[in-house]
Design a protein around this motif. Structure first.
Motif, PDB file in Angstrom:
ATOM      1  N   GLY A 143      45.026  43.161  51.910  1.00  0.00           N
ATOM      2  CA  GLY A 143      45.568  43.642  50.620  1.00  0.00           C
ATOM      3  C   GLY A 143      44.791  43.274  49.344  1.00  0.00           C
ATOM      4  O   GLY A 143      45.106  44.144  48.901  1.00  0.00           O
ATOM      5  N   TRP A 144      43.541  43.046  49.591  1.00  0.00           N
ATOM      6  CA  TRP A 144      43.073  43.644  47.956  1.00  0.00           C
ATOM      7  C   TRP A 144      42.373  44.555  48.147  1.00  0.00           C
ATOM      8  O   TRP A 144      42.676  45.069  46.934  1.00  0.00           O
ATOM      9  CB  TRP A 144      41.598  41.948  48.092  1.00  0.00           C
ATOM     10  CG  TRP A 144      41.799  40.531  47.860  1.00  0.00           C
ATOM     11  CD1 TRP A 144      41.603  39.461  48.377  1.00  0.00           C
ATOM     12  CD2 TRP A 144      42.448  40.084  46.666  1.00  0.00           C
ATOM     13  NE1 TRP A 144      41.778  38.969  48.205  1.00  0.00           N
ATOM     14  CE2 TRP A 144      42.939  38.496  46.759  1.00  0.00           C
ATOM     15  CE3 TRP A 144      43.135  41.045  45.833  1.00  0.00           C
ATOM     16  CZ2 TRP A 144      43.379  37.855  45.965  1.00  0.00           C
ATOM     17  CZ3 TRP A 144      43.988  40.466  44.577  1.00  0.00           C
ATOM     18  CH2 TRP A 144      43.815  37.998  44.703  1.00  0.00           C
ATOM     19  N   LEU A 145      42.626  45.213  49.430  1.00  0.00           N
ATOM     20  CA  LEU A 145      41.920  46.624  49.077  1.00  0.00           C
ATOM     21  C   LEU A 145      43.142  47.505  48.310  1.00  0.00           C
ATOM     22  O   LEU A 145      42.891  48.459  47.139  1.00  0.00           O
ATOM     23  CB  LEU A 145      41.377  47.268  50.274  1.00  0.00           C
ATOM     24  CG  LEU A 145      39.895  46.877  50.658  1.00  0.00           C
ATOM     25  CD1 LEU A 145      39.807  47.361  52.303  1.00  0.00           C
ATOM     26  CD2 LEU A 145      38.871  47.377  49.506  1.00  0.00           C
ATOM     27  N   VAL A 146      44.587  47.380  49.106  1.00  0.00           N
ATOM     28  CA  VAL A 146      45.260  47.630  48.285  1.00  0.00           C
ATOM     29  C   VAL A 146      45.998  47.027  47.210  1.00  0.00           C
ATOM     30  O   VAL A 146      46.215  47.872  46.021  1.00  0.00           O
ATOM     31  CB  VAL A 146      46.613  47.953  49.347  1.00  0.00           C
ATOM     32  CG1 VAL A 146      48.111  47.344  49.354  1.00  0.00           C
ATOM     33  CG2 VAL A 146      46.239  47.206  51.190  1.00  0.00           C
ATOM     34  N   ILE A 147      45.631  46.016  47.086  1.00  0.00           N
ATOM     35  CA  ILE A 147      46.009  46.121  45.061  1.00  0.00           C
ATOM     36  C   ILE A 147      45.080  46.501  44.625  1.00  0.00           C
ATOM     37  O   ILE A 147      45.367  47.075  43.284  1.00  0.00           O
ATOM     38  CB  ILE A 147      45.863  44.454  45.342  1.00  0.00           C
ATOM     39  CG1 ILE A 147      46.985  43.079  46.118  1.00  0.00           C
ATOM     40  CG2 ILE A 147      46.132  43.384  43.870  1.00  0.00           C
ATOM     41  CD1 ILE A 147      46.254  41.963  46.369  1.00  0.00           C
ATOM     42  N   LEU A 148      43.556  46.934  44.716  1.00  0.00           N
ATOM     43  CA  LEU A 148      42.643  47.151  43.848  1.00  0.00           C
ATOM     44  C   LEU A 148      43.201  48.658  43.529  1.00  0.00           C
ATOM     45  O   LEU A 148      43.195  49.254  42.671  1.00  0.00           O
ATOM     46  CB  LEU A 148      41.590  46.864  44.847  1.00  0.00           C
ATOM     47  CG  LEU A 148      40.733  45.959  44.456  1.00  0.00           C
ATOM     48  CD1 LEU A 148      39.061  46.099  44.893  1.00  0.00           C
ATOM     49  CD2 LEU A 148      40.361  45.487  42.927  1.00  0.00           C
ATOM     50  N   LEU A 208      37.135  39.409  47.631  1.00  0.00           N
ATOM     51  CA  LEU A 208      35.818  40.087  47.170  1.00  0.00           C
ATOM     52  C   LEU A 208      35.431  39.408  46.407  1.00  0.00           C
ATOM     53  O   LEU A 208      35.544  38.975  45.298  1.00  0.00           O
ATOM     54  CB  LEU A 208      37.628  41.376  46.681  1.00  0.00           C
ATOM     55  CG  LEU A 208      36.684  42.623  45.995  1.00  0.00           C
ATOM     56  CD1 LEU A 208      36.521  42.880  46.820  1.00  0.00           C
ATOM     57  CD2 LEU A 208      37.631  42.966  44.634  1.00  0.00           C
ATOM     58  N   THR A 209      33.926  40.484  46.958  1.00  0.00           N
ATOM     59  CA  THR A 209      32.633  39.826  45.943  1.00  0.00           C
ATOM     60  C   THR A 209      32.463  41.156  44.709  1.00  0.00           C
ATOM     61  O   THR A 209      32.706  41.969  45.401  1.00  0.00           O
ATOM     62  CB  THR A 209      31.305  39.577  47.291  1.00  0.00           C
ATOM     63  OG1 THR A 209      31.508  41.483  47.214  1.00  0.00           O
ATOM     64  CG2 THR A 209      31.536  38.798  48.428  1.00  0.00           C
ATOM     65  N   GLY A 210      32.302  40.111  44.414  1.00  0.00           N
ATOM     66  CA  GLY A 210      31.837  40.792  43.285  1.00  0.00           C
ATOM     67  C   GLY A 210      30.597  42.067  42.945  1.00  0.00           C
ATOM     68  O   GLY A 210      29.640  41.669  43.995  1.00  0.00           O
ATOM     69  N   LEU A 223      41.096  56.959  43.657  1.00  0.00           N
ATOM     70  CA  LEU A 223      41.166  55.839  44.548  1.00  0.00           C
ATOM     71  C   LEU A 223      40.855  55.558  46.329  1.00  0.00           C
ATOM     72  O   LEU A 223      40.653  54.584  46.472  1.00  0.00           O
ATOM     73  CB  LEU A 223      43.060  56.127  44.608  1.00  0.00           C
ATOM     74  CG  LEU A 223      43.647  56.171  43.853  1.00  0.00           C
ATOM     75  CD1 LEU A 223      45.040  56.623  43.659  1.00  0.00           C
ATOM     76  CD2 LEU A 223      43.897  54.063  42.595  1.00  0.00           C
ATOM     77  N   ARG A 224      40.411  56.620  46.749  1.00  0.00           N
ATOM     78  CA  ARG A 224      39.732  56.414  47.607  1.00  0.00           C
ATOM     79  C   ARG A 224      38.169  56.221  47.821  1.00  0.00           C
ATOM     80  O   ARG A 224      37.573  55.222  48.782  1.00  0.00           O
ATOM     81  CB  ARG A 224      40.017  58.362  48.182  1.00  0.00           C
ATOM     82  CG  ARG A 224      39.419  58.125  50.305  1.00  0.00           C
ATOM     83  CD  ARG A 224      39.362  59.485  50.253  1.00  0.00           C
ATOM     84  NE  ARG A 224      38.526  59.157  51.483  1.00  0.00           N
ATOM     85  CZ  ARG A 224      39.925  58.965  52.986  1.00  0.00           C
ATOM     86  NH1 ARG A 224      41.344  58.906  52.886  1.00  0.00           N
ATOM     87  NH2 ARG A 224      39.845  58.960  53.964  1.00  0.00           N
ATOM     88  N   ALA A 225      37.891  57.223  46.623  1.00  0.00           N
ATOM     89  CA  ALA A 225      36.293  56.753  46.403  1.00  0.00           C
ATOM     90  C   ALA A 225      36.088  55.098  45.677  1.00  0.00           C
ATOM     91  O   ALA A 225      35.608  54.683  46.396  1.00  0.00           O
ATOM     92  CB  ALA A 225      35.615  56.798  45.011  1.00  0.00           C
ATOM     93  N   LEU A 226      37.413  54.287  45.376  1.00  0.00           N
ATOM     94  CA  LEU A 226      36.833  53.259  45.478  1.00  0.00           C
ATOM     95  C   LEU A 226      37.321  52.333  45.822  1.00  0.00           C
ATOM     96  O   LEU A 226      36.764  51.513  46.832  1.00  0.00           O
ATOM     97  CB  LEU A 226      38.993  53.455  43.640  1.00  0.00           C
ATOM     98  CG  LEU A 226      38.842  51.662  43.599  1.00  0.00           C
ATOM     99  CD1 LEU A 226      37.644  50.457  42.700  1.00  0.00           C
ATOM    100  CD2 LEU A 226      40.272  51.245  43.039  1.00  0.00           C
ATOM    101  N   VAL A 227      38.482  52.395  46.851  1.00  0.00           N
ATOM    102  CA  VAL A 227      38.658  51.688  48.090  1.00  0.00           C
ATOM    103  C   VAL A 227      37.342  52.039  48.765  1.00  0.00           C
ATOM    104  O   VAL A 227      37.391  50.377  49.669  1.00  0.00           O
ATOM    105  CB  VAL A 227      39.992  52.036  48.732  1.00  0.00           C
ATOM    106  CG1 VAL A 227      40.340  51.413  49.908  1.00  0.00           C
ATOM    107  CG2 VAL A 227      41.353  52.149  47.843  1.00  0.00           C
ATOM    108  N   GLU A 228      36.971  52.902  49.351  1.00  0.00           N
ATOM    109  CA  GLU A 228      35.961  53.407  50.199  1.00  0.00           C
ATOM    110  C   GLU A 228      34.550  52.283  49.798  1.00  0.00           C
ATOM    111  O   GLU A 228      34.216  51.200  50.397  1.00  0.00           O
ATOM    112  CB  GLU A 228      35.139  54.661  50.823  1.00  0.00           C
ATOM    113  CG  GLU A 228      36.833  54.755  51.173  1.00  0.00           C
ATOM    114  CD  GLU A 228      36.878  55.926  51.781  1.00  0.00           C
ATOM    115  OE1 GLU A 228      35.568  57.034  51.985  1.00  0.00           O
ATOM    116  OE2 GLU A 228      37.404  57.071  52.789  1.00  0.00           O
ATOM    117  N   GLY A 229      34.910  52.773  48.276  1.00  0.00           N
ATOM    118  CA  GLY A 229      33.904  51.381  47.930  1.00  0.00           C
ATOM    119  C   GLY A 229      33.825  49.889  48.103  1.00  0.00           C
ATOM    120  O   GLY A 229      32.774  49.181  47.829  1.00  0.00           O
ATOM    121  N   ALA A 230      34.887  49.501  48.002  1.00  0.00           N
ATOM    122  CA  ALA A 230      35.077  48.322  47.109  1.00  0.00           C
ATOM    123  C   ALA A 230      34.790  47.583  49.223  1.00  0.00           C
ATOM    124  O   ALA A 230      35.286  46.587  49.771  1.00  0.00           O
ATOM    125  CB  ALA A 230      36.106  47.691  47.282  1.00  0.00           C
TER     126      ALA A 230
END
Length: 280
Positions: free
Chosen positions: A125-130, A276-278, A144-151
């Protein structure tokens, strides 16, 4: 240019008001009691599901949405945008990702990309919300793909099962392990690591199990996002929330009840934390 549309499945356990506010489409998974089929949180909601689960002599069965369901939803979203990012639960443990992938290949008028989150419930859920937040801010599909894969390496989930009964009945662990857990009143802690369900440790009392959850989460580093998940255990969820609130702002802690699909395998009385850690 229209924003990228964000799609996931109902195993993300994102609270409906939050999903609606962020324009997240969650495709409902399927649960069956006998011959009757229900869509997760469309035809069957958690309170009724857990009541039926506790009184049923046999476990319900679960399955992914049909490919045709994904196709219909993709076509509907394609009327609003020419780009869609689908972020799904663990591909190796469910047919959801594959059904979504096949459907995406049958849609030609929209660019659809898929990500196997290797997570479940609110860690997915947190990945989707980000992604949804960034999409609303105008991020491109590649961003967006890079953001999710990075998280993905920074998202975690850990939970306490109230009983091993449902995991054993569903074939998720051997009968011997379930028997030991019952006799010793063990509260197993489990997590998801690299897309696999892994045992963390067994704790003898509920009080100590909750304390260990908090210790593990707070010991993981700075926290960016935090959610408490439960299965028909709102009182436990509230206790965990209050324990976390000693360190993390309580008004920023999301509380979510997991639905019928995951609930079939963990049973009622489970509670967990997804975070989700910072960035360091």
């Amino acid at each position: 240019m229209p924003h990228v549309k964000i799609l996931t499945d109902s195993l993300a356990d994102i609270p409906p008001p939050m999903a609606q506010a962020l324009d997240i489409t969650a495709v409902p998974c399927i649960v069956r009691f006998g011959e009757t089929e229900y869509r997760d949180r469309v035809d069957l909601f958690p309170p009724e599901f857990y009541q039926r689960l506790s009184s049923s002599a046999t476990l319900p069965t679960t399955s992914q949405p049909a490919t045709g369901v994904f196709e219909d939803i993709y076509r509907k979203l394609a009327q609003e945008s020419d780009q869609i990012l689908a972020i799904h639960t663990i591909a190796s443990l469910s047919g959801i990702f594959n059904a979504s992938r096949i459907a995406a290949e049958n849609i030609s008028n929209v660019h659809i990309e898929l990500i196997d989150s290797q997570q479940v419930t609110m860690s997915l859920g947190w990945l989707v919300i980000l992604a949804a937040r960034a999409a609303r801010a105008g991020a491109s599909l590649s961003e967006l793909r890079a953001l999710v894969e990075g998280a993905m390496p920074r998202v975690h989930v850990i939970g306490m099962l109230n009983t091993l009964e449902y995991a054993q009945r569903g074939g998720r662990l051997g009968k011997g392990a379930a028997l030991v857990g019952t006799l010793l009143n063990v509260k197993p802690l489990i997590s998801i690591v690299n897309g696999e369900v892994v045992p963390v440790e067994n704790v003898r009392t509920q009080k100590r199990a909750l304390e260990r959850l908090i210790e593990i989460v707070l010991g993981s580093g700075p926290i960016q996002e935090l959610a408490v998940i439960h299965s028909a255990a709102p009182e436990l969820a509230q206790r965990v929330t209050q324990m976390l609130a000693a360190t993390f702002p309580e008004d920023q802690i999301v509380v979510s009840e997991t639905g019928p699909v995951l609930g079939t395998h963990v049973g009622p009385g489970a509670v967990g934390i997804a975070w989700l850690t910072g960035r360091y």
